[in-house]
Design an enzyme around this catalytic site. Sequence first.
Site, PDB file in Angstrom:
ATOM      1  N   SER A  41      47.682  -7.637  45.796  1.00 24.48           N
ATOM      2  CA  SER A  41      48.631  -8.576  46.403  1.00 24.48           C
ATOM      3  C   SER A  41      47.789  -9.694  47.025  1.00 24.48           C
ATOM      4  O   SER A  41      47.591  -9.779  48.216  1.00 24.48           O
ATOM      5  CB  SER A  41      49.516  -7.873  47.433  1.00 24.48           C
ATOM      6  OG  SER A  41      48.786  -7.420  48.529  1.00 24.48           O
ATOM      7  N   HIS A 156      51.189  -1.815  45.120  1.00 26.52           N
ATOM      8  CA  HIS A 156      50.199  -0.728  45.014  1.00 26.52           C
ATOM      9  C   HIS A 156      50.806   0.552  44.449  1.00 26.52           C
ATOM     10  O   HIS A 156      50.151   1.594  44.452  1.00 26.52           O
ATOM     11  CB  HIS A 156      49.578  -0.430  46.380  1.00 26.52           C
ATOM     12  CG  HIS A 156      48.797  -1.586  46.924  1.00 26.52           C
ATOM     13  ND1 HIS A 156      48.367  -1.646  48.222  1.00 26.52           N
ATOM     14  CD2 HIS A 156      48.373  -2.727  46.335  1.00 26.52           C
ATOM     15  CE1 HIS A 156      47.701  -2.784  48.420  1.00 26.52           C
ATOM     16  NE2 HIS A 156      47.705  -3.453  47.296  1.00 26.52           N
ATOM     17  N   GLU A 165      52.228  -0.859  52.716  1.00 29.34           N
ATOM     18  CA  GLU A 165      51.357   0.139  53.351  1.00 29.34           C
ATOM     19  C   GLU A 165      52.002   0.681  54.624  1.00 29.34           C
ATOM     20  O   GLU A 165      52.332  -0.088  55.521  1.00 29.34           O
ATOM     21  CB  GLU A 165      50.007  -0.506  53.697  1.00 29.34           C
ATOM     22  CG  GLU A 165      49.311  -1.040  52.455  1.00 29.34           C
ATOM     23  CD  GLU A 165      48.130  -1.949  52.762  1.00 29.34           C
ATOM     24  OE1 GLU A 165      47.573  -1.863  53.875  1.00 29.34           O
ATOM     25  OE2 GLU A 165      47.775  -2.746  51.885  1.00 29.34           O
ATOM     26  N   GLU A 206      45.860   2.983  46.938  1.00 29.88           N
ATOM     27  CA  GLU A 206      44.965   3.236  48.075  1.00 29.88           C
ATOM     28  C   GLU A 206      44.933   4.708  48.466  1.00 29.88           C
ATOM     29  O   GLU A 206      44.510   5.064  49.568  1.00 29.88           O
ATOM     30  CB  GLU A 206      45.362   2.352  49.256  1.00 29.88           C
ATOM     31  CG  GLU A 206      45.168   0.872  48.917  1.00 29.88           C
ATOM     32  CD  GLU A 206      45.249  -0.044  50.115  1.00 29.88           C
ATOM     33  OE1 GLU A 206      45.472   0.441  51.249  1.00 29.88           O
ATOM     34  OE2 GLU A 206      45.081  -1.257  49.915  1.00 29.88           O
ATOM     35  N   ASP A 242      52.025  -2.666  56.724  1.00 29.69           N
ATOM     36  CA  ASP A 242      51.759  -3.918  56.007  1.00 29.69           C
ATOM     37  C   ASP A 242      52.911  -4.114  55.026  1.00 29.69           C
ATOM     38  O   ASP A 242      53.000  -3.421  54.007  1.00 29.69           O
ATOM     39  CB  ASP A 242      50.428  -3.866  55.247  1.00 29.69           C
ATOM     40  CG  ASP A 242      50.142  -5.183  54.521  1.00 29.69           C
ATOM     41  OD1 ASP A 242      50.940  -6.129  54.687  1.00 29.69           O
ATOM     42  OD2 ASP A 242      49.137  -5.255  53.791  1.00 29.69           O
ATOM     43  N   GLU A 286      52.149  -6.265  59.631  1.00 29.35           N
ATOM     44  CA  GLU A 286      51.317  -7.245  58.907  1.00 29.35           C
ATOM     45  C   GLU A 286      52.159  -7.930  57.834  1.00 29.35           C
ATOM     46  O   GLU A 286      52.973  -7.280  57.165  1.00 29.35           O
ATOM     47  CB  GLU A 286      50.148  -6.474  58.276  1.00 29.35           C
ATOM     48  CG  GLU A 286      49.248  -7.281  57.367  1.00 29.35           C
ATOM     49  CD  GLU A 286      48.162  -6.381  56.733  1.00 29.35           C
ATOM     50  OE1 GLU A 286      47.884  -5.279  57.252  1.00 29.35           O
ATOM     51  OE2 GLU A 286      47.597  -6.784  55.705  1.00 29.35           O
ATOM     52  N   ASP A 313      47.848 -11.788  57.122  1.00 31.99           N
ATOM     53  CA  ASP A 313      46.889 -11.436  56.062  1.00 31.99           C
ATOM     54  C   ASP A 313      46.952 -12.528  54.992  1.00 31.99           C
ATOM     55  O   ASP A 313      46.126 -13.448  54.987  1.00 31.99           O
ATOM     56  CB  ASP A 313      47.204 -10.044  55.483  1.00 31.99           C
ATOM     57  CG  ASP A 313      46.313  -9.697  54.297  1.00 31.99           C
ATOM     58  OD1 ASP A 313      45.283 -10.369  54.103  1.00 31.99           O
ATOM     59  OD2 ASP A 313      46.633  -8.751  53.559  1.00 31.99           O
ATOM     60  N   LYS A 338      39.182 -10.053  55.556  1.00 26.62           N
ATOM     61  CA  LYS A 338      38.692  -9.512  54.285  1.00 26.62           C
ATOM     62  C   LYS A 338      37.657 -10.500  53.781  1.00 26.62           C
ATOM     63  O   LYS A 338      38.022 -11.606  53.353  1.00 26.62           O
ATOM     64  CB  LYS A 338      39.831  -9.441  53.267  1.00 26.62           C
ATOM     65  CG  LYS A 338      40.948  -8.458  53.576  1.00 26.62           C
ATOM     66  CD  LYS A 338      42.110  -8.684  52.608  1.00 26.62           C
ATOM     67  CE  LYS A 338      43.193  -7.641  52.751  1.00 26.62           C
ATOM     68  NZ  LYS A 338      44.447  -8.065  52.049  1.00 26.62           N
ATOM     69  N   HIS A 366      39.433  -3.402  53.753  1.00 25.94           N
ATOM     70  CA  HIS A 366      39.019  -3.231  52.355  1.00 25.94           C
ATOM     71  C   HIS A 366      40.022  -3.968  51.465  1.00 25.94           C
ATOM     72  O   HIS A 366      40.903  -4.665  51.969  1.00 25.94           O
ATOM     73  CB  HIS A 366      39.010  -1.730  52.028  1.00 25.94           C
ATOM     74  CG  HIS A 366      40.392  -1.141  51.970  1.00 25.94           C
ATOM     75  ND1 HIS A 366      40.712  -0.013  51.265  1.00 25.94           N
ATOM     76  CD2 HIS A 366      41.574  -1.569  52.520  1.00 25.94           C
ATOM     77  CE1 HIS A 366      42.005   0.239  51.371  1.00 25.94           C
ATOM     78  NE2 HIS A 366      42.548  -0.679  52.134  1.00 25.94           N
ATOM     79  N   LYS A 389      41.221  -1.079  58.163  1.00 27.39           N
ATOM     80  CA  LYS A 389      42.071  -0.539  57.102  1.00 27.39           C
ATOM     81  C   LYS A 389      41.170  -0.152  55.943  1.00 27.39           C
ATOM     82  O   LYS A 389      40.477  -1.017  55.398  1.00 27.39           O
ATOM     83  CB  LYS A 389      43.041  -1.622  56.619  1.00 27.39           C
ATOM     84  CG  LYS A 389      44.136  -1.975  57.591  1.00 27.39           C
ATOM     85  CD  LYS A 389      44.973  -3.154  57.072  1.00 27.39           C
ATOM     86  CE  LYS A 389      45.480  -2.947  55.655  1.00 27.39           C
ATOM     87  NZ  LYS A 389      46.449  -4.004  55.252  1.00 27.39           N
TER      88      LYS A 389
HETATM   89  P1  PGA Z   1      45.360  -6.106  48.326  1.00 25.92           P
HETATM   90  O1  PGA Z   1      46.247  -5.509  49.470  1.00 25.92           O
HETATM   91  O2  PGA Z   1      43.964  -5.680  48.514  1.00 25.92           O
HETATM   92  O3  PGA Z   1      46.008  -5.546  47.081  1.00 25.92           O
HETATM   93  O4  PGA Z   1      45.517  -7.604  48.397  1.00 25.92           O
HETATM   94  C1  PGA Z   1      45.780  -5.258  50.742  1.00 25.92           C
HETATM   95  C2  PGA Z   1      46.603  -5.931  51.780  1.00 25.92           C
HETATM   96  O5  PGA Z   1      47.584  -6.643  51.477  1.00 25.92           O
HETATM   97  O6  PGA Z   1      46.289  -5.784  52.957  1.00 25.92           O
HETATM   98 ZN    ZN Z   2      48.006  -7.087  53.726  1.00 25.67          ZN
END
Ligand code: PGA
Ligand code: ZN
Length: 415
Positions: A41, A156, A165, A206, A242, A286, A313, A338, A366, A389
Amino acid sequence: MATIRSLSAREILDSRGAPTIEIELQTAHGSGIASVPSGASVGAHEALELRDGDLSVYGGRGVSKAIAGVNEEIAEALLGKEFDQQSLDAFLSELDGTPNKSRLGANAILGVSIAFARAAATEGSMPLYAYLGSLDNRHSFTLPQPLFNILNGGKHAAHGIDIQESMLAPIGFETMREKVAVAMSCVGALSSLLKEKGYGTDMGDEGGFAPALTSNDEALDLLVAAIEQTGHTTEQIKLALDVAASSFYTEGKYVLKAGGERVMTRDEMLRWYSHTAQMYPVISIEDGFAEDDWDGFTALTKELSNQLLIVGDDLTVTNVGRIATAIEKKAANACIIKPNQIGSITEAIRAVQTARAAGWKIFASHRSGETMDTFIADFSVGLSCDYLKAGAPTKKERMVKYTRLMEIEEELHLV
Ligand code: PGA
Ligand code: ZN
């Protein structure tokens, strides 16, 4: 300062079986290997991950162009030269020459940045987290609160719920080892509950379960039930969400799928979050709105920031400019960091500094497509991030991050 002696890149496969890039770098007195994770995503405003686009190879996800860029142009430009982290990252950005690293690829550039950090840390005989901390003038460290994503949805999971999440935050426990153990007992309890209710126990990207539940609230009910079944309380184990709302936003509306399609407006989403905050032990939400729905984020922050963390994010993408805009618009009070959203260690640290100066909480993270690289664990300690995370403690690529935190905890004599 360290002089670069050799640099090479090769293709490896990530946790989804997609190609990614591994970098090996040697300096005069050190060496480092790094591999780069990849999102599903992905925010529209992230730095560009360079993929070949040849649909006959890995559906277009090959990384041979990124690899060639490292082995040829980047290696040629770096060999024999001396850098520190900042000058290396600035040099690579300039060499790329685009605002979003789209020519050489943020995946290629970040790989070099991390491999260099490892080499520089070995040159200075420092653990990686201490080296990263020194880049932020930080010499004492705390461990992040881990967030275990034990229920996967959205992009996911094939048939999961809308919330991408649903994470456990075991805040009522001292050590990393205890937190991991508690998360694993919740995984066991959740597995039994899902089976009892006739749901599948397949895993999402995940490592969390990815059942086709009848509603998003059912996910939270199940998590609370799993926590209670382990004999713990929701004072000890909180929830973190999330929503990744960009992934179900179309034409100004939020189109939810769990238990049948439901189209929601911004106001309806806001009411859902207020209800969630009231009914469940949630500490953070999130990406509650889509990446450019600034009004949604600002309204959510106004309404709930006294109770929980409103985390950007896709909204903030580890980008100093977008974080500054979010601060100005009061659109969040925390953000995800990230490194591969921005493509270098120096810029990721600047993003942390910018967010922190506004009093925000920092969530290191991650990606859903991970490798065995544990860099993000060291980063989360080096920068003393508030949260990390790293997925469910059920798959190797996730577990190694938590294992690394346990190792650092011992090294710092925190246990
Ligand atoms: P992604 O998702 O690594 O697939 O982008 C993680 C997130 O949205 O936090
Ligand atoms: Zn996110």
